[in-house]
Write a protein that holds these residues in place. Structure first.
Motif, mmCIF file in Angstrom:
data_model
loop_
_atom_site.group_PDB
_atom_site.id
_atom_site.type_symbol
_atom_site.label_atom_id
_atom_site.label_comp_id
_atom_site.label_asym_id
_atom_site.label_seq_id
_atom_site.Cartn_x
_atom_site.Cartn_y
_atom_site.Cartn_z
ATOM 1 N N HIS A 123 -4.611 -19.409 8.368
ATOM 2 C CA HIS A 123 -5.022 -19.176 9.748
ATOM 3 C C HIS A 123 -4.744 -20.320 10.720
ATOM 4 O O HIS A 123 -4.559 -20.081 11.905
ATOM 5 C CB HIS A 123 -6.528 -18.870 9.800
ATOM 6 C CG HIS A 123 -6.925 -17.670 8.996
ATOM 7 N ND1 HIS A 123 -6.664 -16.388 9.401
ATOM 8 C CD2 HIS A 123 -7.532 -17.568 7.787
ATOM 9 C CE1 HIS A 123 -7.122 -15.536 8.483
ATOM 10 N NE2 HIS A 123 -7.644 -16.233 7.490
ATOM 11 N N SER A 172 -11.135 -9.350 7.463
ATOM 12 C CA SER A 172 -10.015 -10.280 7.471
ATOM 13 C C SER A 172 -9.211 -10.151 8.749
ATOM 14 O O SER A 172 -9.022 -9.045 9.259
ATOM 15 C CB SER A 172 -9.110 -10.015 6.260
ATOM 16 O OG SER A 172 -7.978 -10.846 6.336
ATOM 17 N N THR A 173 -8.761 -11.286 9.270
ATOM 18 C CA THR A 173 -7.855 -11.266 10.418
ATOM 19 C C THR A 173 -6.481 -11.773 10.005
ATOM 20 O O THR A 173 -5.647 -12.109 10.827
ATOM 21 C CB THR A 173 -8.396 -12.163 11.560
ATOM 22 O OG1 THR A 173 -8.567 -13.483 11.048
ATOM 23 C CG2 THR A 173 -9.704 -11.644 12.102
ATOM 24 N N ALA A 174 -6.278 -11.844 8.688
ATOM 25 C CA ALA A 174 -5.001 -12.373 8.184
ATOM 26 C C ALA A 174 -3.829 -11.485 8.591
ATOM 27 O O ALA A 174 -3.968 -10.262 8.672
ATOM 28 C CB ALA A 174 -5.053 -12.489 6.662
ATOM 29 N N SER A 175 -2.704 -12.111 8.832
ATOM 30 C CA SER A 175 -1.519 -11.372 9.255
ATOM 31 C C SER A 175 -0.936 -10.570 8.093
ATOM 32 O O SER A 175 -1.276 -10.802 6.931
ATOM 33 C CB SER A 175 -0.463 -12.353 9.762
ATOM 34 O OG SER A 175 -0.012 -13.144 8.687
ATOM 35 N N LYS A 176 -0.063 -9.642 8.442
ATOM 36 C CA LYS A 176 0.593 -8.810 7.433
ATOM 37 C C LYS A 176 1.329 -9.692 6.426
ATOM 38 O O LYS A 176 1.257 -9.465 5.219
ATOM 39 C CB LYS A 176 1.576 -7.885 8.163
ATOM 40 C CG LYS A 176 2.235 -6.842 7.292
ATOM 41 C CD LYS A 176 2.901 -5.777 8.164
ATOM 42 C CE LYS A 176 3.924 -4.964 7.398
ATOM 43 N NZ LYS A 176 5.240 -5.623 7.287
ATOM 44 N N GLU A 177 2.016 -10.724 6.932
ATOM 45 C CA GLU A 177 2.783 -11.615 6.061
ATOM 46 C C GLU A 177 1.877 -12.286 5.032
ATOM 47 O O GLU A 177 2.198 -12.382 3.856
ATOM 48 C CB GLU A 177 3.513 -12.699 6.876
ATOM 49 C CG GLU A 177 4.673 -12.209 7.715
ATOM 50 C CD GLU A 177 4.235 -11.487 8.977
ATOM 51 O OE1 GLU A 177 3.054 -11.660 9.393
ATOM 52 O OE2 GLU A 177 5.050 -10.745 9.552
ATOM 53 N N ARG A 234 -1.039 -11.277 3.995
ATOM 54 C CA ARG A 234 -1.553 -10.289 3.036
ATOM 55 C C ARG A 234 -0.496 -9.942 1.998
ATOM 56 O O ARG A 234 -0.797 -9.757 0.823
ATOM 57 C CB ARG A 234 -1.966 -9.012 3.757
ATOM 58 C CG ARG A 234 -3.288 -9.138 4.481
ATOM 59 C CD ARG A 234 -3.434 -7.975 5.437
ATOM 60 N NE ARG A 234 -4.562 -8.158 6.327
ATOM 61 C CZ ARG A 234 -5.760 -7.669 6.081
ATOM 62 N NH1 ARG A 234 -5.985 -6.965 4.993
ATOM 63 N NH2 ARG A 234 -6.750 -7.882 6.918
ATOM 64 N N GLY A 271 -5.659 -13.307 2.032
ATOM 65 C CA GLY A 271 -6.229 -12.624 3.189
ATOM 66 C C GLY A 271 -6.959 -11.333 2.883
ATOM 67 O O GLY A 271 -6.945 -10.396 3.670
#
Lengths: 138, 452
Positions: free
Chosen positions: A53, A91-96, A98, A103
């Motif tokens: 993040h 989670s606010t993790a990006s697609k990448e 994940r 994430g």
């Protein structure tokens, strides 16, 4: 004893270096395996959080004979709603991120679960500070 | 090394021959547990740290490290002389030499019975199955097949001793089973000598001082390298009358069991095989940091290519693997008729290992605050040391020198770079420096007077 480590945002390859190093130290200090594991898991999750993040982070590990105090300070987007972020699965993790297997929204909850004392403060737009204190004796 | 209270002496199969040792640093650098130092011009082994993996034996350029073995003539103390043979022995011989010739040569050497250890793998398998069913700890289960790995986990990964499967390895189960069988056939028990032909040093150590069992049923161990020479000689001179092996239960599974993936391919769930002790160490470091592992079974072997790469294997390990694979193709996958009960039946009382105790060598001091003081000092020392791990101080790395210093086993002036600095600054005299160097490299190695 004071140890410092750096984590770079996006660098998942080196996230885990700090927890690995702290593990080595605690082993040499004759800390029980179960207690070492809690510290290592909490710290590793914190490292991954910075990599996932933030832009960069500093880790300060203070080891005393009866406890270890960890402070992870990052400069990054910060957390808008800490209560929400603490929830398992949020989670606010990006697609990448994940796609790399991170994430899953367990990070902060897991850090808390593996800490004796857990504090988190965050300023949106500036960064987040996580503090973990674990006892080294049963 | 300072001896702690309650210190136990561990039997080690690897010994350094002072007359041959040239006090180089090859073995010290190869040791995966930093158990070797150079003192007085000779390699020294810290008994507590050594796991008998044999990496030093492989690394020694002058064959100054030997593997202790029993006198071969010992077999003649018994009237019933049993050779317990692992498959890798067979795998060393060129494929045109038959199994019958190989066993025939063993009989020629004086053995009365020959049993193939790997014919009992179904018993081991059954033991694994039962252990897995009853296991309540967290995954993965770790195989106890390789004795060097069991010791490595005890000294370097003490938290994982719980994961070790408490089932004796095939060699021990085979010894117990075949001895029982011979007694059942009327052979006098005290006249039976069980001799294990070993491809590895750790196995010798584990028989002399077993982990997780009181006493080994094996009466002696025979160095495979030594035996192979004798056998080959007999076979090449055509002195052999072909002999059938005593066992008829060797399967393709059994013959490949001691090779990499030999166990893991037959276990349930997610199974992984890692060979080579540095690979294993790296993997266990990683595993230790995982919160929860989703690996079910781990086969870990100290030698590259597992037992085919054993320190006492004379042949090339890749060729040994190839030959065993070739022989395996000619064997059945399972034994259809088992008259002897060799392939099945797990005897709990005899085949279970006792709980395996950790014996960490990582701990700097039992007293936490003293350990912390030492740790701080190590950190300070590491800032001064050059960090190039040249080993000229007699310790394998700068970190291990720092550890040796805080444990009063070495001094900072032993570092060649710092010593040079101290000399230039007049902190020590040339005589003092010479004395220090003699402590490490021996007084006969007078390098200062050498001229070319």
């Amino acid at each position: 004893m004071l140890q410092t480590y750096k984590v770079t945002g996006g660098d998942f390859v080196n996230a885990g270096k700090a927890s690995s190093s702290v593990k080595g130290i605690l082993k040499q200090l004759n800390v029980l395996a179960g207690l070492i594991k809690r510290v290592v898991v909490a710290l590793y999750e914190a490292e991954v959080n910075v990599a996932a993040h933030a832009y960069s982070g500093n880790i300060l590990v203070e080891i005393e004979s009866d406890q270890v105090r960890i402070r992870v300070t990052d400069s990054g987007p910060g957390i808008e709603d800490i209560q929400m972020a603490m929830k398992e699965g949020f989670s606010t993790a990006s697609k990448e991120v994940r796609e790399m297997g991170f994430g899953a929204g367990m990070g902060l909850a897991n850090i808390k679960k593996n800490s004796d004392t857990f504090n988190i403060t965050s300023v949106p737009g500036e960064g987040t500070t996580v503090e973990i204190i674990n006892k080294l004796t049963d | 090394m300072k001896q702690e209270e309650g210190h136990t002496v561990f039997h080690h199969a690897l010994k350094i021959v002072p007359e041959l040792c040239i006090g180089c640093t090859h073995c010290m650098k190869a040791c995966p547990t930093q158990a070797i130092r150079v003192r007085n011009g000779l390699a020294e082994i810290f008994e507590e740290r050594c796991v008998d993996c044999g990496e030093c034996y492989k690394a020694c350029p002058v064959s100054a490290i030997i593997v202790e073995q029993d006198d071969f003539e010992d077999i003649f103390k018994y009237t019933t002389r049993v050779a317990l043979v692992p498959s890798v022995l067979i795998g060393q011989f060129p494929s045109q030499i038959t199994t019958e010739e190989i066993f025939g040569s063993l009989k020629k050497l004086g053995f009365t019975h020959i049993f193939e250890i790997d014919s009992v793998v179904e018993k081991v398998q059954e033991g694994y199955h039962r252990f897995r069913e009853a296991f309540e700890g967290s995954k993965p289960l770790i195989s106890t097949f390789c004795p060097a790995i069991v010791r490595l986990i005890q000294v370097r990964f003490p938290s994982m001793v719980e994961n070790l499967i408490r089932v004796k390895p095939p060699s021990d189960i085979a010894a117990l089973h075949f001895k029982e069988e011979l007694v059942g056939k009327g052979y006098a028990e005290d006249e039976i000598g069980m001799f294990y032909v070993t491809p590895c040093a750790a196995k010798i150590a584990s028989i002399k001082s077993p982990v997780g069992e009181d006493r080994s049923v094996v009466n002696g161990v025979i160095n495979m390298e030594f035996l192979y020479n004798k056998m080959l000689h007999i076979i090449l001179n055509k002195e052999v009358e072909a002999q059938e092996s005593e066992t008829v239960n060797l399967t393709s599974k059994g013959i490949l069991w001691s090779l990499t993936r030999g166990e893991s391919r037959h276990q349930l769930g997610r199974c992984l095989a890692v060979d080579g002790i540095s690979n294993v160490t790296q993997f266990l470091e990683r595993l230790e940091e995982e919160e929860e592992s989703n690996i079910d079974f781990l086969e870990l072997r100290a030698c590259d290519e597992s037992c085919a790469g054993g320190v006492l294997i004379s042949g090339n390990r890749f060729l040994t693997v190839e030959r065993l694979n070739g022989r395996a193709k000619k064997l059945p996958a399972i034994v259809s008729i088992d008259n002897t009960g060799t392939s099945r039946g797990y005897n709990h009382n005899a085949y279970d290992l006792q709980p395996i105790a950790p014996r960490s060598m990582m701990v700097l001091d039992r007293d936490r605050s003293l350990a912390l003081e030492k740790m701080k000092k190590i950190d300070e020392l590491l800032k001064v040391l050059p960090g190039i791990d040249c080993a000229a101080c007699g310790s394998p790395t700068c970190r291990s020198l720092a550890e040796d210093i805080v444990q009063d086993r070495a001094a900072l002036s032993w570092c060649v770079f710092l010593q040079e600095l101290y000399l230039r600054k007049g902190k020590i005299t040339l005589d003092e420096a010479d004395r220090i160097n003699a402590t490490i490299w021996g007084k006969d190695r007078d390098y200062r007077s050498q001229s070319k």
